[in-house]
Design a protein around this motif. Structure first.
Motif, PDB file in Angstrom:
ATOM      1  N   ASP A 550       0.811  -1.220   0.000  1.00  0.00           N
ATOM      2  CA  ASP A 550       0.000   0.000   0.000  1.00  0.00           C
ATOM      3  C   ASP A 550       0.844   1.270   0.000  1.00  0.00           C
ATOM      4  O   ASP A 550       0.550   2.226  -0.733  1.00  0.00           O
ATOM      5  CB  ASP A 550      -0.936   0.010   1.215  1.00  0.00           C
ATOM      6  CG  ASP A 550      -2.078  -0.985   1.076  1.00  0.00           C
ATOM      7  OD1 ASP A 550      -2.154  -1.645   0.022  1.00  0.00           O
ATOM      8  OD2 ASP A 550      -2.884  -1.100   2.020  1.00  0.00           O
ATOM      9  N   ALA A 551       1.875   1.308   0.827  1.00  0.00           N
ATOM     10  CA  ALA A 551       2.679   2.536   0.925  1.00  0.00           C
ATOM     11  C   ALA A 551       3.333   2.870  -0.403  1.00  0.00           C
ATOM     12  O   ALA A 551       3.347   4.038  -0.836  1.00  0.00           O
ATOM     13  CB  ALA A 551       3.734   2.381   2.020  1.00  0.00           C
ATOM     14  N   TYR A 552       3.861   1.835  -1.083  1.00  0.00           N
ATOM     15  CA  TYR A 552       4.480   2.078  -2.390  1.00  0.00           C
ATOM     16  C   TYR A 552       3.418   2.523  -3.399  1.00  0.00           C
ATOM     17  O   TYR A 552       3.659   3.412  -4.220  1.00  0.00           O
ATOM     18  CB  TYR A 552       5.193   0.815  -2.871  1.00  0.00           C
ATOM     19  CG  TYR A 552       5.796   0.960  -4.253  1.00  0.00           C
ATOM     20  CD1 TYR A 552       6.740   1.953  -4.530  1.00  0.00           C
ATOM     21  CD2 TYR A 552       5.412   0.111  -5.290  1.00  0.00           C
ATOM     22  CE1 TYR A 552       7.282   2.083  -5.803  1.00  0.00           C
ATOM     23  CE2 TYR A 552       5.947   0.237  -6.556  1.00  0.00           C
ATOM     24  CZ  TYR A 552       6.881   1.231  -6.815  1.00  0.00           C
ATOM     25  OH  TYR A 552       7.404   1.365  -8.072  1.00  0.00           O
ATOM     26  N   ALA A 553       2.227   1.918  -3.322  1.00  0.00           N
ATOM     27  CA  ALA A 553       1.145   2.304  -4.236  1.00  0.00           C
ATOM     28  C   ALA A 553       0.786   3.780  -4.071  1.00  0.00           C
ATOM     29  O   ALA A 553       0.557   4.504  -5.044  1.00  0.00           O
ATOM     30  CB  ALA A 553      -0.082   1.431  -4.002  1.00  0.00           C
ATOM     31  N   GLU A 554       0.738   4.246  -2.830  1.00  0.00           N
ATOM     32  CA  GLU A 554       0.436   5.660  -2.569  1.00  0.00           C
ATOM     33  C   GLU A 554       1.512   6.559  -3.171  1.00  0.00           C
ATOM     34  O   GLU A 554       1.214   7.621  -3.723  1.00  0.00           O
ATOM     35  CB  GLU A 554       0.333   5.902  -1.060  1.00  0.00           C
ATOM     36  CG  GLU A 554      -0.841   5.217  -0.391  1.00  0.00           C
ATOM     37  CD  GLU A 554      -2.163   5.945  -0.589  1.00  0.00           C
ATOM     38  OE1 GLU A 554      -2.260   6.797  -1.502  1.00  0.00           O
ATOM     39  OE2 GLU A 554      -3.107   5.649   0.168  1.00  0.00           O
ATOM     40  N   SER A 555       2.781   6.140  -3.074  1.00  0.00           N
ATOM     41  CA  SER A 555       3.856   6.962  -3.641  1.00  0.00           C
ATOM     42  C   SER A 555       3.797   6.983  -5.161  1.00  0.00           C
ATOM     43  O   SER A 555       4.072   8.007  -5.792  1.00  0.00           O
ATOM     44  CB  SER A 555       5.222   6.453  -3.164  1.00  0.00           C
ATOM     45  OG  SER A 555       5.524   5.183  -3.723  1.00  0.00           O
ATOM     46  N   VAL A 556       3.428   5.851  -5.782  1.00  0.00           N
ATOM     47  CA  VAL A 556       3.263   5.803  -7.243  1.00  0.00           C
ATOM     48  C   VAL A 556       2.145   6.749  -7.667  1.00  0.00           C
ATOM     49  O   VAL A 556       2.282   7.520  -8.626  1.00  0.00           O
ATOM     50  CB  VAL A 556       2.965   4.359  -7.703  1.00  0.00           C
ATOM     51  CG1 VAL A 556       2.524   4.348  -9.169  1.00  0.00           C
ATOM     52  CG2 VAL A 556       4.188   3.476  -7.514  1.00  0.00           C
ATOM     53  N   CYS A 557       1.034   6.686  -6.949  1.00  0.00           N
ATOM     54  CA  CYS A 557      -0.109   7.556  -7.265  1.00  0.00           C
ATOM     55  C   CYS A 557       0.296   9.023  -7.160  1.00  0.00           C
ATOM     56  O   CYS A 557      -0.027   9.834  -8.039  1.00  0.00           O
ATOM     57  CB  CYS A 557      -1.259   7.245  -6.316  1.00  0.00           C
ATOM     58  SG  CYS A 557      -2.751   8.216  -6.613  1.00  0.00           S
ATOM     59  N   ARG A 559       3.302  10.365  -7.465  1.00  0.00           N
ATOM     60  CA  ARG A 559       4.217  10.750  -8.537  1.00  0.00           C
ATOM     61  C   ARG A 559       3.476  10.981  -9.847  1.00  0.00           C
ATOM     62  O   ARG A 559       3.742  11.950 -10.557  1.00  0.00           O
ATOM     63  CB  ARG A 559       5.282   9.659  -8.715  1.00  0.00           C
ATOM     64  CG  ARG A 559       6.154   9.904  -9.945  1.00  0.00           C
ATOM     65  CD  ARG A 559       7.317   8.976 -10.052  1.00  0.00           C
ATOM     66  NE  ARG A 559       7.950   9.114 -11.355  1.00  0.00           N
ATOM     67  CZ  ARG A 559       9.104   8.556 -11.699  1.00  0.00           C
ATOM     68  NH1 ARG A 559       9.768   7.829 -10.810  1.00  0.00           N
ATOM     69  NH2 ARG A 559       9.605   8.711 -12.921  1.00  0.00           N
ATOM     70  N   LEU A 560       2.549  10.075 -10.174  1.00  0.00           N
ATOM     71  CA  LEU A 560       1.808  10.218 -11.431  1.00  0.00           C
ATOM     72  C   LEU A 560       0.926  11.463 -11.406  1.00  0.00           C
ATOM     73  O   LEU A 560       0.773  12.145 -12.423  1.00  0.00           O
ATOM     74  CB  LEU A 560       0.975   8.964 -11.691  1.00  0.00           C
ATOM     75  CG  LEU A 560       1.773   7.675 -11.961  1.00  0.00           C
ATOM     76  CD1 LEU A 560       0.834   6.503 -12.176  1.00  0.00           C
ATOM     77  CD2 LEU A 560       2.687   7.836 -13.171  1.00  0.00           C
ATOM     78  N   ARG A 561       0.349  11.755 -10.261  1.00  0.00           N
ATOM     79  CA  ARG A 561      -0.466  12.975 -10.159  1.00  0.00           C
ATOM     80  C   ARG A 561       0.386  14.218 -10.380  1.00  0.00           C
ATOM     81  O   ARG A 561      -0.044  15.165 -11.054  1.00  0.00           O
ATOM     82  CB  ARG A 561      -1.151  13.039  -8.800  1.00  0.00           C
ATOM     83  CG  ARG A 561      -2.345  12.100  -8.666  1.00  0.00           C
ATOM     84  CD  ARG A 561      -2.946  12.163  -7.280  1.00  0.00           C
ATOM     85  NE  ARG A 561      -4.159  11.352  -7.169  1.00  0.00           N
ATOM     86  CZ  ARG A 561      -4.819  11.146  -6.033  1.00  0.00           C
ATOM     87  NH1 ARG A 561      -4.364  11.691  -4.901  1.00  0.00           N
ATOM     88  NH2 ARG A 561      -5.907  10.400  -6.013  1.00  0.00           N
ATOM     89  N   LEU A 562       1.611  14.223  -9.829  1.00  0.00           N
ATOM     90  CA  LEU A 562       2.511  15.367 -10.045  1.00  0.00           C
ATOM     91  C   LEU A 562       2.865  15.510 -11.520  1.00  0.00           C
ATOM     92  O   LEU A 562       3.124  16.616 -11.996  1.00  0.00           O
ATOM     93  CB  LEU A 562       3.789  15.196  -9.214  1.00  0.00           C
ATOM     94  CG  LEU A 562       3.665  15.495  -7.714  1.00  0.00           C
ATOM     95  CD1 LEU A 562       4.961  15.140  -6.987  1.00  0.00           C
ATOM     96  CD2 LEU A 562       3.305  16.965  -7.486  1.00  0.00           C
ATOM     97  N   ALA A 563       2.850  14.394 -12.248  1.00  0.00           N
ATOM     98  CA  ALA A 563       3.135  14.429 -13.687  1.00  0.00           C
ATOM     99  C   ALA A 563       1.900  14.811 -14.498  1.00  0.00           C
ATOM    100  O   ALA A 563       1.957  14.844 -15.733  1.00  0.00           O
ATOM    101  CB  ALA A 563       3.653  13.065 -14.140  1.00  0.00           C
ATOM    102  N   GLY A 564       0.782  15.103 -13.811  1.00  0.00           N
ATOM    103  CA  GLY A 564      -0.437  15.519 -14.502  1.00  0.00           C
ATOM    104  C   GLY A 564      -1.333  14.383 -14.918  1.00  0.00           C
ATOM    105  O   GLY A 564      -2.286  14.591 -15.688  1.00  0.00           O
TER     106      GLY A 564
END
Length: 644
Positions: A550-557, A559-564
């Motif tokens: 879960d923690a890694y999934a939150e970090s992936v989410c 990062r992708l949001r910061l990329a738009g």
């Protein structure tokens, strides 16, 4: 006598029927496919006598548009005959063919339901298999009224009361006699491929003060394959119904008890709208438009001046403020003209292009409301171009290019029509002629085929209408381009010409997508709710195999949001297969799965909507993949677009 049949002269007896003449001039196979005859503009039964003075007869084949209409009208009679055999106390009214089939309105002892269809269809098949003939007769109207009065058929008697001719034509099918102009099939044997579809209530003659009848809808085709294809399209249309998908995808809802005909946009639906609106604003700015906004209410006097009050007020809402009457705007043109008229313009400033995503209100009868496709409050991608007459052609071409770009982007094909002056209109004949010629000349210059739609123009000017065709081959009215010399005259719009004189400009009213609500509804059905990646409210969903990820999934989410990239997570304590299926049901373009390997290698396993798997990808590769997918439709259409 001699008669020509498909270029061949045949000699027939003076008392010959149309069927005799066509049989003499056609091959056996072609004659077997013939259901009626055409003499000039008249369609005739094959049993009808060849008209006096006729020199040529044309066969009407079952598969032709005219033959299909005759087939469907005849099948309506077959259905009525079957209903009366099964439910003899039923009273019959009318049963016309319509664009997709036929219907018949009945006054039964109890309202019909779909549960009655099996028995009715079974009886219809008996009639078809018996190859019963349709027999036409002409009867004195007075005698016919007596006949139907004796049969206790008050609706037929009422219809005959409106007929001015002293005689009426009747068609007999077994023991069923109906008032009808015809023509009909030679026999019921031609009507093999039919299906009853639905039943609805319908007021007699469309008047709510009259009795509610049972209207049974059906369809019929020349071949079994065509019928099956049509029924498949109906089922597919049900699956794609934007109202159903709107609820399933949590895009929007309606609350008819408090705001009938008005949309409640949920977060995901509002995000789709916002993305679309932002895109449209950027496209308008790129094409030289200026963004403006007018008020929702304008004094009634202004609507009287424009002609809307006299010609359009039944579609408007009115209210009163401190004793003054105001109209709630049904369109944006008046405010745009007032903005233009706020200063004296030079010819050097023209053309002026004002664009507004304007909320408008139009009165619709409650029975006409239909999801996003017919609402009372909607947003138009409206614009008004005010230009010199010399600039008009180029501006119309520019709008058509805009239309072409957008519909190519969304994957729609389209057809163009030019709508001419309606009976209820304002302006001079000369202005209407100038405006109509300008629209036609622009279309001809860029070699776009079109048809003329007589009398379908707006009350203030002719227009180009664009009808798009969706993935189910259904046509929808969207874009409109209206040429108007009249309102600039009524609002005394002017510009200073090169010679210093005051001249009157011309105005182009235009909408590209039309109503955003309607367009989104059409688009949902076109793509079955699977929006293109650039427009999808959620572009990627990150799902985990276990809670350890879960923690890694939150970090992936993050990062992708910061990329738009519009991303969300699914961290529920459910099996992986369940979460993957849920993402498919929600039509998420990219599903990013995280397990032990993905956690260790700092990537994700990518699955696409539709089930394809791309395997392991780094996060940089995922960003590039989604970015490329979002930009691809624009590149195909030759439009510049940068993902953000």
């Amino acid at each position: 006598m001699n008669i020509t049949v498909e270029g061949k002269q045949v000699e027939i007896p003076a008392e010959a029927t149309c069927g005799d003449a066509l049989k003499a001039g056609l091959s056996g196979k072609r004659f077997k496919a013939t259901v009626a005859a055409q003499a000039g503009d008249a369609l005739l039964d094959l049993s009808a006598a060849v008209p006096a003075g006729a020199t040529e007869l044309t066969p009407v084949l079952l598969e032709s548009p005219e033959g299909l209409e005759i087939l469907r009208h005849s099948t309506a009679h077959i259905m009525a005959a079957a209903v009366l055999r099964l439910f003899p106390k039923t009273k019959v009214t009318i049963g016309p063919s319509i664009a997709t089939g036929f219907y018949y309105d009945f006054d039964p002892v109890r309202p019909f339901t779909v549960d009655d269809f099996e028995a009715i269809e079974k009886e219809m098949r008996r009639i078809v298999e018996a190859a019963e003939p349709f027999t036409r007769s002409v009867e004195d109207k007075t005698a016919s009224i007596a006949r139907f009065t004796a049969k206790d058929e008050p609706y037929k008697v009422e219809i005959m009361g409106d007929i001015q001719d002293p005689t009426v034509s009747l068609y007999t099918l077994g023991d069923f006699i109906d008032l009808c102009r015809g023509p009909h099939l030679p026999s019921t044997a031609f009507a093999k491929h039919f299906k009853l579809l639905s039943v609805a209530g319908a007021y007699w003659r469309g008047n709510e003060k009259n009795k509610m009848l049972s209207r049974i809808y059906g369809t019929a085709f020349a071949t079994e394959a065509e019928l099956k294809a049509y029924l498949h399209r109906i089922e597919e249309a049900k699956r794609r119904d934007h109202r159903k998908l709107g609820r399933e995808l949590d895009l929007f809802d309606f609350h008819e008890d408090v705001a009938p005909g008005m949309v409640f946009w949920h977060p995901k639906g509002m995000l789709v709208r916002t993305i679309l609106e932002d895109f449209l604003r950027k496209e308008h700015l790129k094409r030289g438009y200026e963004l403006v906004q007018g008020p929702q209410l304008l004094r009634r006097e202004l609507w009287e001046r424009s002609g809307h009050y006299a010609n359009y007020r039944e579609n408007m809402y009115f209210t009163e403020i401190e004793g003054d009457a105001y109209g709630v705007k049904p369109m944006n043109c008046l405010a745009h003209m007032l903005i233009y008229g706020s200063a004296l313009r030079s010819y050097r400033e023209l053309p002026v292009r004002y664009a507004e995503l304007g909320v408008v209100h139009r009165h619709e009868m409650s029975g006409a409301l239909h999801g996003l496709l017919r609402v009372r409050q909607f947003t138009q991608d409206d614009a008004h171009i005010i230009c010199t007459p010399d600039q008009l052609e180029a501006e119309i071409i520019g709008v058509i290019s805009f239309i072409r770009d957008l519909f190519t982007l969304f994957g729609f094909s389209y057809k163009i029509g030019v709508a001419t002056r309606p009976e209820k209109s304002i302006g001079t004949d000369a202005d209407w002629e100038r405006a109509t010629k300008a629209l036609i000349k622009a279309l001809e210059k860029i070699d776009i085929p079109f048809v003329i739609n007589e009398g379908d123009g707006a009350f203030y000017g002719p227009k180009i209408d664009c009808r798009v065709t969706d993935s189910l081959d259904r046509e929808w009215q969207c874009s409109t381009v209206q040429c108007d010399f009249t309102l600039p005259e009524r609002f005394e719009l002017e510009y200073v010409a090169q010679d210093g004189s005051r001249q009157r400009p011309v105005m182009v009213h235009r909408a590209i997508l039309g109503s955003l609500e309607r367009f989104i509804g059409i688009l949902i059905e076109h793509c079955a709710g699977a929006f293109p990646t650039w427009l999808a409210p959620v572009q990627a969903r990150v799902i985990t195999v276990t809670s350890q990820h879960d923690a890694y999934a939150e970090s992936v989410c993050a990062r992708l949001r910061l990329a738009g990239i519009r991303t969300e997570t699914d961290l529920r304590n459910e099996k992986l297969g369940y979460k993957v299926r849920a993402a498919q049901m929600d039509k998420i373009p990219y599903v990013l799965v995280i397990g032990d390997k993905e956690l260790e290698d700092e990537g994700v396993n990518v699955r696409l909507f539709g089930g394809d798997s791309l395997g392991f990808k780094t996060l940089a590769e995922v960003e590039a993949l989604i970015r490329e997918d979002s930009e691809a439709p624009f590149k195909r259409g030759g439009m510049n677009y940068r993902f953000s």
